[in-house]
Design a protein around this motif. Structure first.
Motif, PDB file in Angstrom:
ATOM      1  N   ASP A  36     -23.623 -10.589  27.083  1.00 38.47           N
ATOM      2  CA  ASP A  36     -22.791 -11.420  26.241  1.00 38.47           C
ATOM      3  C   ASP A  36     -23.275 -11.196  24.800  1.00 38.47           C
ATOM      4  N   VAL A  37     -22.466 -11.544  23.817  1.00 39.99           N
ATOM      5  CA  VAL A  37     -22.851 -11.307  22.425  1.00 39.99           C
ATOM      6  C   VAL A  37     -23.202 -12.601  21.699  1.00 39.99           C
ATOM      7  N   ASP A  38     -22.203 -13.481  21.505  1.00 42.59           N
ATOM      8  CA  ASP A  38     -22.418 -14.683  20.701  1.00 42.59           C
ATOM      9  C   ASP A  38     -23.441 -15.616  21.310  1.00 42.59           C
ATOM     10  N   GLU A  39     -24.488 -15.857  20.578  1.00 42.90           N
ATOM     11  CA  GLU A  39     -25.617 -16.714  20.899  1.00 42.90           C
ATOM     12  C   GLU A  39     -26.488 -16.179  22.038  1.00 42.90           C
ATOM     13  N   THR A  40     -26.108 -15.038  22.618  1.00 43.15           N
ATOM     14  CA  THR A  40     -26.999 -14.347  23.548  1.00 43.15           C
ATOM     15  C   THR A  40     -27.765 -13.277  22.779  1.00 43.15           C
ATOM     16  N   LEU A  41     -27.056 -12.512  21.955  1.00 41.66           N
ATOM     17  CA  LEU A  41     -27.690 -11.457  21.154  1.00 41.66           C
ATOM     18  C   LEU A  41     -27.842 -11.835  19.691  1.00 41.66           C
ATOM     19  N   VAL A  42     -26.871 -12.526  19.148  1.00 41.82           N
ATOM     20  CA  VAL A  42     -26.892 -12.919  17.727  1.00 41.82           C
ATOM     21  C   VAL A  42     -26.337 -14.331  17.582  1.00 41.82           C
ATOM     22  N   PRO A  43     -26.791 -15.077  16.565  1.00 42.44           N
ATOM     23  CA  PRO A  43     -26.177 -16.377  16.308  1.00 42.44           C
ATOM     24  C   PRO A  43     -24.684 -16.206  16.020  1.00 42.44           C
ATOM     25  N   PHE A  44     -23.910 -17.219  16.345  1.00 39.92           N
ATOM     26  CA  PHE A  44     -22.459 -17.152  16.193  1.00 39.92           C
ATOM     27  C   PHE A  44     -22.042 -16.856  14.755  1.00 39.92           C
ATOM     28  N   THR A  45     -22.837 -17.264  13.794  1.00 36.24           N
ATOM     29  CA  THR A  45     -22.471 -17.096  12.384  1.00 36.24           C
ATOM     30  C   THR A  45     -22.978 -15.797  11.767  1.00 36.24           C
ATOM     31  N   PRO A  51     -33.294  -6.744  13.202  1.00 37.74           N
ATOM     32  CA  PRO A  51     -34.209  -5.631  13.510  1.00 37.74           C
ATOM     33  C   PRO A  51     -34.894  -5.815  14.869  1.00 37.74           C
ATOM     34  N   GLU A  52     -35.211  -7.064  15.230  1.00 32.59           N
ATOM     35  CA  GLU A  52     -35.846  -7.334  16.525  1.00 32.59           C
ATOM     36  C   GLU A  52     -34.904  -6.984  17.675  1.00 32.59           C
ATOM     37  N   LEU A  53     -33.633  -7.319  17.518  1.00 31.33           N
ATOM     38  CA  LEU A  53     -32.656  -7.002  18.553  1.00 31.33           C
ATOM     39  C   LEU A  53     -32.452  -5.493  18.646  1.00 31.33           C
ATOM     40  N   GLN A  54     -32.387  -4.821  17.525  1.00 31.32           N
ATOM     41  CA  GLN A  54     -32.236  -3.363  17.536  1.00 31.32           C
ATOM     42  C   GLN A  54     -33.407  -2.705  18.253  1.00 31.32           C
ATOM     43  N   LYS A  55     -34.601  -3.195  17.993  1.00 31.89           N
ATOM     44  CA  LYS A  55     -35.799  -2.657  18.660  1.00 31.89           C
ATOM     45  C   LYS A  55     -35.739  -2.934  20.168  1.00 31.89           C
ATOM     46  N   TRP A  56     -35.316  -4.157  20.549  1.00 26.12           N
ATOM     47  CA  TRP A  56     -35.197  -4.516  21.966  1.00 26.12           C
ATOM     48  C   TRP A  56     -34.197  -3.606  22.664  1.00 26.12           C
ATOM     49  N   VAL A  57     -33.027  -3.392  22.048  1.00 26.09           N
ATOM     50  CA  VAL A  57     -32.002  -2.534  22.651  1.00 26.09           C
ATOM     51  C   VAL A  57     -32.547  -1.122  22.858  1.00 26.09           C
ATOM     52  N   GLU A  58     -33.234  -0.589  21.885  1.00 30.26           N
ATOM     53  CA  GLU A  58     -33.803   0.759  22.024  1.00 30.26           C
ATOM     54  C   GLU A  58     -34.800   0.821  23.172  1.00 30.26           C
ATOM     55  N   GLN A  59     -35.605  -0.215  23.301  1.00 29.09           N
ATOM     56  CA  GLN A  59     -36.602  -0.266  24.380  1.00 29.09           C
ATOM     57  C   GLN A  59     -35.915  -0.340  25.750  1.00 29.09           C
ATOM     58  N   ILE A  60     -34.903  -1.201  25.876  1.00 27.58           N
ATOM     59  CA  ILE A  60     -34.228  -1.396  27.161  1.00 27.58           C
ATOM     60  C   ILE A  60     -33.370  -0.191  27.516  1.00 27.58           C
ATOM     61  N   ARG A  61     -32.702   0.376  26.518  1.00 30.82           N
ATOM     62  CA  ARG A  61     -31.787   1.498  26.752  1.00 30.82           C
ATOM     63  C   ARG A  61     -32.511   2.725  27.322  1.00 30.82           C
ATOM     64  N   ALA A  62     -33.811   2.815  27.145  1.00 27.10           N
ATOM     65  CA  ALA A  62     -34.569   3.958  27.657  1.00 27.10           C
ATOM     66  C   ALA A  62     -34.476   4.062  29.183  1.00 27.10           C
ATOM     67  N   SER A  74     -12.786 -11.168  17.735  1.00 28.92           N
ATOM     68  CA  SER A  74     -12.925 -10.503  16.444  1.00 28.92           C
ATOM     69  C   SER A  74     -13.453  -9.071  16.585  1.00 28.92           C
ATOM     70  N   GLU A  75     -12.543  -8.109  16.399  1.00 23.51           N
ATOM     71  CA  GLU A  75     -12.949  -6.697  16.430  1.00 23.51           C
ATOM     72  C   GLU A  75     -13.974  -6.421  15.329  1.00 23.51           C
ATOM     73  N   ALA A  76     -13.758  -6.992  14.157  1.00 23.17           N
ATOM     74  CA  ALA A  76     -14.679  -6.749  13.039  1.00 23.17           C
ATOM     75  C   ALA A  76     -16.088  -7.221  13.403  1.00 23.17           C
ATOM     76  N   ARG A  77     -16.195  -8.408  13.974  1.00 23.30           N
ATOM     77  CA  ARG A  77     -17.510  -8.966  14.285  1.00 23.30           C
ATOM     78  C   ARG A  77     -18.155  -8.276  15.493  1.00 23.30           C
ATOM     79  N   ILE A  78     -17.482  -8.300  16.645  1.00 25.86           N
ATOM     80  CA  ILE A  78     -18.074  -7.743  17.868  1.00 25.86           C
ATOM     81  C   ILE A  78     -18.202  -6.228  17.756  1.00 25.86           C
ATOM     82  N   GLY A  79     -17.182  -5.565  17.217  1.00 24.85           N
ATOM     83  CA  GLY A  79     -17.256  -4.113  17.019  1.00 24.85           C
ATOM     84  C   GLY A  79     -18.372  -3.726  16.073  1.00 24.85           C
ATOM     85  N   GLY A  80     -18.551  -4.511  15.016  1.00 22.38           N
ATOM     86  CA  GLY A  80     -19.629  -4.226  14.062  1.00 22.38           C
ATOM     87  C   GLY A  80     -21.004  -4.360  14.694  1.00 22.38           C
ATOM     88  N   ILE A  81     -21.184  -5.410  15.479  1.00 13.82           N
ATOM     89  CA  ILE A  81     -22.464  -5.604  16.170  1.00 13.82           C
ATOM     90  C   ILE A  81     -22.687  -4.474  17.167  1.00 13.82           C
TER      91      ILE A  81
END
Length: 179
Positions: A36-45, A51-62, A74-81
């Motif tokens: 999920d994205v909102d409030e699971t990965l990033v605050p709704f706002t 940077p912490e989430l980016q590092k986590w994703v890189e670690q898990i994606r391995a 919102s394509e702009a918001r979810i697509g951007g993330i």
């Protein structure tokens, strides 16, 4: 499937998704995660990954296939993330509908039983994952520091109602994994 089974996460993590480690993922035999994205990965706002989430994703994606599935339209918001994390995504999922999660599983080329559904909401993320036979992981919401003093009335209601229906969500009884 009974309500208490639909609402019962397989794993309740204390803290945010960042506490979901490769060791925990391996322990449960998971090959993929639908996030999920909102409030699971990033605050709704917030419209960008920390940077912490980016590092986590890189670690898990391995070692784990990742896919974002959000109810947000919102394509702009979810697509951007998603682009900032270099992850595939679906928006407008209408969870607990299973349609876009099934599509994500197809894209991941993994059976539901080998994929974790990770989210902060019982009535959307956990129900959808349980309906598909996925391993469900409930995390605490990530909220913006400016909103930290506000409670989560929707999530609090979900926990209360789920316990009435027989799910075990309370801290003293729940199955937790601390890192």
């Amino acid at each position: 499937m009974t309500w208490n089974k639909l609402l019962q996460p397989d794993l309740i993590l204390e803290g945010s998704v960042l506490n979901l480690t490769p060791d925990i993922i391996e322990q449960y035999g998971l090959k993929g995660l639908v996030l999920d994205v909102d409030e699971t990965l990033v605050p709704f706002t917030v419209g960008v990954a920390s940077p912490e989430l980016q590092k986590w994703v890189e670690q898990i994606r391995a070692s784990t296939v990742l896919f974002l599935v959000s109810n947000n339209l919102s394509e702009a918001r979810i697509g951007g993330i998603a682009r900032s994390l270099n992850l595939p995504y679906y928006l407008g999922a209408a969870k607990p509908s299973r349609r876009k999660i099934r599509a994500a599983l197809t894209q991941m080329n993994l059976p539901a039983s080998q994929v974790g559904m990770v989210g902060d909401r019982l009535f959307t993320d956990v129900i959808a994952g349980n309906r598909l036979g996925m391993f469900t992981v409930l995390v605490e919401p990530i909220i913006h520091p400016d909103a930290a003093l506000r409670s989560h009335p929707i999530r609090n209601f979900e926990v209360w109602f789920s316990e009435i229906l027989g799910a075990t969500i309370t801290p003293k009884e729940r199955k937790i994994h601390k890192t």
